[in-house]
Design a protein around this motif. Structure first.
Motif, PDB file in Angstrom:
ATOM      1  N   LYS A   1       2.098   1.936  -3.439  1.00 37.83           N
ATOM      2  CA  LYS A   1       1.049   2.597  -4.228  1.00 37.83           C
ATOM      3  C   LYS A   1       0.968   4.079  -3.894  1.00 37.83           C
ATOM      4  N   GLU A   2       1.082   4.393  -2.606  1.00 36.85           N
ATOM      5  CA  GLU A   2       1.079   5.813  -2.180  1.00 36.85           C
ATOM      6  C   GLU A   2       2.247   6.564  -2.818  1.00 36.85           C
TER       7      GLU A   2
ATOM      8  N   GLU B   1       3.795   5.834  -5.605  1.00 35.63           N
ATOM      9  CA  GLU B   1       3.526   6.011  -7.031  1.00 35.63           C
ATOM     10  C   GLU B   1       2.562   7.173  -7.246  1.00 35.63           C
ATOM     11  N   GLU B   2       1.522   7.237  -6.423  1.00 31.67           N
ATOM     12  CA  GLU B   2       0.527   8.307  -6.559  1.00 31.67           C
ATOM     13  C   GLU B   2       1.119   9.678  -6.232  1.00 31.67           C
TER      14      GLU B   2
ATOM     15  N   LYS C   1       0.226  -3.765  -7.393  1.00 29.15           N
ATOM     16  CA  LYS C   1      -0.313  -2.449  -7.016  1.00 29.15           C
ATOM     17  C   LYS C   1       0.195  -1.316  -7.900  1.00 29.15           C
ATOM     18  N   VAL C   2       1.430  -1.448  -8.415  1.00 28.54           N
ATOM     19  CA  VAL C   2       2.046  -0.324  -9.133  1.00 28.54           C
ATOM     20  C   VAL C   2       2.473  -0.746 -10.533  1.00 28.54           C
TER      21      VAL C   2
ATOM     22  N   ASN D   1       0.829  -1.210   0.000  1.00 32.43           N
ATOM     23  CA  ASN D   1       0.000   0.000   0.000  1.00 32.43           C
ATOM     24  C   ASN D   1       0.864   1.262   0.000  1.00 32.43           C
TER      25      ASN D   1
END
Length: 445
Positions: free
Chosen positions: A161-162, A164-165, A195-196, A158
């Motif tokens: 993913k954060e 990447e965002e 996720k990424v 997670n």
């Protein structure tokens, strides 16, 4: 067929892990062209402790080192390590300093900035990431890998993913204490890949003897890039050796296509340099031995040596076992911070105080109080309420991004050091390491 890329660390973390970053620019210069011709994904050359060591011990301008390397490396991307809001220092710096530091790093030759935070608090990466994007650099968002009941694979996936965002162009799994075992690495990479979509790089240390196998399982799970150090400065507490990984992969679908003979010549160049550091006592042979302790205790080797020194000074070596048992309890109470610089030293020292006084948290360091107050960022789990009340008393924890409380620093530093400034970069050296920079400026010819 998936070709695996390598990032060579010999000029930064390879030598930092073995000789405390004492390699001089003059020792790097003759081999730069050969390194440039190998075909690496990147050369890690700057950041981390190199900045501090250049000023404090080598009487070198770290910015001039970077410019020299860039001038001689024409084909390969240059990479640096940045501690988020801490930059290359040990405290949070104001946003204006972070922005200017990133700008000048890229101007002087850095292509990829690996940005991490010791607590994995994404808020401490925001400014460095946005500035890197603004000035055209590649953002490598980085997680500090650690082991605890709450640091699950899902938590790390997670966080990837954060990152990447937030704008990361690639993701790095940074296993600074060598805690990542091969099969966990496989699961972790698989989970992050789901996720990424950006490339994933993995960084570990060979201290516990698992590094090469950890890399192999990570590669099988889909990792794109691995960090290695040429064999003369590889293995032990450094990264797995470059040639070993190239040889491992060469007859597989993951072949790097790197030339082992060319790598051998680079290893031969660094070998006498390594031997000189052994003769001078700057490279202790014991750091080349396999040490499984960190894996079983989850305590990094540097933390143990620091702890032993404290106990010896207090004439309390008989308390060593008690302090080792106290460390996991302190870490749990403080919200499970990863045991990496600076949190490893802070947790170890608090455990020492708790055992020596016989009264837990009777003595609390300034740094522990700042950690509990939230000045380093957010821990993955809240601090134990009873411990928080004992340490903070009537003070409140902060909930904002810590750097929001800092006033701009750049212009104030510029005025304070006006007599020494010869280049824009000098202001940044002074802002990050004022005492060391002043001493360097005074001795500069």
């Amino acid at each position: 067929m998936k070709k695996i890329k390598l990032t060579e660390t010999v000029l930064r973390d390879g030598q930092q892990s073995l000789i405390a970053t004492r390699m001089k620019t003059s020792e790097m210069l003759p081999i730069l062209e050969a390194l440039d011709n190998i075909g690496y994904n990147a050369l890690e050359v700057w950041g981390g402790a190199t900045f501090d060591t250049c000023l404090r011990f080598l009487n070198e301008d770290p910015w001039e080192r970077l410019r020299t390397i860039r001038k001689n490396i024409k084909n390969t991307k240059l990479q640096m390590l940045l501690r988020g809001q801490n930059l290359v220092g040990y405290r949070h710096y104001a946003d204006d300093v972070v922005d200017e530091f990133v700008k000048k790093s890229i101007e002087n030759g850095i292509d990829i900035i690996r940005i991490f935070d010791a607590l994995n608090d994404g808020r401490n990466l925001e400014k460095a990431i946005s500035s890197t994007k603004k000035y055209g650099g590649h953002v490598q968002g980085t997680m500090s890998y650690t082991v605890s009941p709450v640091h699950t694979i899902e938590v790390f996936a997670n966080y990837a993913k954060e990152l990447e965002e937030m704008g990361s162009d690639s993701i790095c799994i940074k296993d600074m204490a060598g805690l990542l075992d091969p099969f966990t690495a496989f699961k972790l990479v698989k989970a992050i890949k789901e996720k990424v979509s950006v490339p994933i790089e993995i960084h570990t240390h060979a201290t516990n003897g698992l590094g090469n196998m950890t890399y192999l399982k990570a590669i099988e799970a889909g990792v794109d890039i691995i960090d290695t150090s040429i064999s003369s400065f590889g293995g032990g507490s450094s990264q797995p050796a470059t040639e070993s990984m190239v040889a491992t992969l060469q007859n597989s679908e993951y072949s790097t296509d790197l030339d082992l003979d060319a790598l051998g010549k680079i290893a031969s160049y660094f070998r006498p340099i390594r031997d000189n550091y052994i003769a001078e006592g700057k490279l202790q042979p014991k750091v080349m031995w396999v040490d499984i302790k960190a894996l079983t205790s989850q305590i990094p080797g540097g933390m143990i040596s620091n702890l032993l020194a404290q106990l010896r000074e207090a004439n309390a070596l008989d308390k060593y076992g008690a302090v080792l048992r106290e460390i996991p309890q302190v870490r749990k109470e403080l919200g499970y911070p990863p045991l990496v610089t600076p949190t490893s030293q802070m947790v170890g020292t608090q455990a020492f105080f708790n055992v020596i006084t016989g009264n837990r948290y009777q003595i609390v360091s300034k740094e522990i109080k700042m950690l509990v107050k939230g000045m380093y960022g957010r821990t993955i789990q809240p601090v134990d309420p009873e411990i928080k009340a004992r340490i903070l008393k009537d003070e409140e924890q902060i909930t904002c991004r810590p750097a929001d409380l800092l006033e701009p620093e750049l212009e104030k530093t510029r005025k304070e050091f006006a007599q020494y400034i010869r280049q824009d970069e000098d202001v940044l050296s002074a802002a990050v390491f004022p005492q060391q920079a002043e001493a360097f400026f005074k001795n500069r010819i």
